[in-house]
Design a protein around this motif. Sequence first.
Motif, short mmCIF file in Angstrom:
data_model
loop_
_atom_site.label_atom_id
_atom_site.label_comp_id
_atom_site.label_asym_id
_atom_site.label_seq_id
_atom_site.Cartn_x
_atom_site.Cartn_y
_atom_site.Cartn_z
N ASP A 24 0.84 -1.21 0.00
CA ASP A 24 0.00 0.00 0.00
C ASP A 24 0.87 1.26 0.00
O ASP A 24 0.59 2.23 -0.72
CB ASP A 24 -0.92 0.02 1.23
N THR A 25 1.92 1.24 0.80
CA THR A 25 2.80 2.40 0.89
C THR A 25 3.53 2.64 -0.42
O THR A 25 3.68 3.79 -0.86
CB THR A 25 3.81 2.20 2.03
N LEU A 26 3.98 1.55 -1.05
CA LEU A 26 4.66 1.70 -2.35
C LEU A 26 3.72 2.30 -3.39
O LEU A 26 4.12 3.18 -4.17
CB LEU A 26 5.18 0.34 -2.81
N ASP A 27 2.47 1.80 -3.42
CA ASP A 27 1.51 2.34 -4.40
C ASP A 27 1.24 3.82 -4.15
O ASP A 27 1.21 4.63 -5.09
CB ASP A 27 0.20 1.55 -4.33
N ALA A 28 1.05 4.17 -2.87
CA ALA A 28 0.77 5.57 -2.55
C ALA A 28 1.97 6.46 -2.84
O ALA A 28 1.84 7.60 -3.30
CB ALA A 28 0.35 5.69 -1.08
N PHE A 29 3.18 5.95 -2.57
CA PHE A 29 4.40 6.71 -2.84
C PHE A 29 4.53 6.99 -4.33
O PHE A 29 4.86 8.11 -4.75
CB PHE A 29 5.61 5.94 -2.32
N GLU A 30 4.25 5.96 -5.14
CA GLU A 30 4.35 6.12 -6.60
C GLU A 30 3.33 7.13 -7.10
O GLU A 30 3.63 7.96 -7.98
CB GLU A 30 4.15 4.77 -7.27
N ALA A 31 2.11 7.07 -6.53
CA ALA A 31 1.09 8.02 -6.96
C ALA A 31 1.45 9.45 -6.57
O ALA A 31 1.12 10.41 -7.28
CB ALA A 31 -0.26 7.63 -6.34
N GLU A 32 2.18 9.61 -5.43
CA GLU A 32 2.52 10.94 -4.95
C GLU A 32 3.72 11.54 -5.67
O GLU A 32 3.72 12.73 -6.01
CB GLU A 32 2.80 10.86 -3.44
N PHE A 33 4.76 10.71 -5.95
CA PHE A 33 6.01 11.27 -6.47
C PHE A 33 6.36 10.79 -7.88
O PHE A 33 7.37 11.21 -8.44
CB PHE A 33 7.16 10.90 -5.51
#
Length: 333
Positions: A24-33
């Motif tokens: 989940d964190t990897l997906d959110a990080f990719e969406a953010e940056f």
Amino acid sequence: MPSRVPEAEQAWLRENYAHGTIYDTLDAFEAEFGWRPSKRTLYVRAHKLGLRKLRQDPEFRGRRAETTIRWSCEPEMEEWMLEHDGGRPHDDVAAAFHERFGIWLTRGQINIFRARNGLQTKDGCGGRPARPIGYERRTKGGILVKVAERATVPMSKDNWRFKHHIAYEEAWGPVPDGYVVYAVDGDSCNCDPENLVAIPRRTMGAVNQLRGEGATWESREEFLAVAAERSLAVAINDAESRIPRKCAVCGAEFAETAEQRRYGGRTATCPACIAAGRGARGDRGDKAPTVCAVCGRTFPRSQKNQRRCPECIARSPKRTAARQREEERRGRE
């Protein structure tokens, strides 16, 4: 945290890292940056910032471990797991289970479910692929060989067999009931058929006792002769144990039960006295007179390790000889 890591990414991790799984964190990080780091990169960055997932927090893990799930008593949960587990990574299964039932499963609870349903050999379970049929691994008892893809009995390992058992059966036929396969030279990894014999389980203990006393044998035939002699000794012991004897407590005649004969010694107390909590003291070894360690008088011992005379024992029944001697010395002073 190295200076090359942007402050914006550090701030985002501090705010969002604790929630959800690492995916989940990897997906959110990719969406953010706009780029996706590896799991290792994200773990390292979080560690340097002193961050951890909520599910890795000791307090959270303690509360999660207190949640007891008995799969046999939870048919709805078990049915859901059978449909959705599929050998996926433990974190994915735990997250999906939490979303459905509101309970975080531990790795052990998932493993118990898989073992109970014969799913522990699926690819991906335990973080490694299933071993192929014919795979061998060395253990304390010999070499284990995988002979089937899955266990026939859930939560068992009956799809693995010892290599020396297989070698014996190929050379000499099936192992009779109540017998065990024994390596003549003591090395169960030596699967030469001439090194393997089948002997009664009770005889094996007597043979091991001889080996512990330094006995050796040079050939299979010599070992079989020794095993036959030990089997005869065990049979004589069993026959003697069936002869009625007199109870040392109540004086009634009795014969040993099958359970008592298992241990090889001669029972001196009848089953009725044992059930009532009465036992014969029996022979406690050398009972020659000795000197009391407290008062110095000579007295006849009733058991081998007795150090105090009956009078001193009566004065302080719960003290050791040294403790009683010290207390009485202080009392005189």
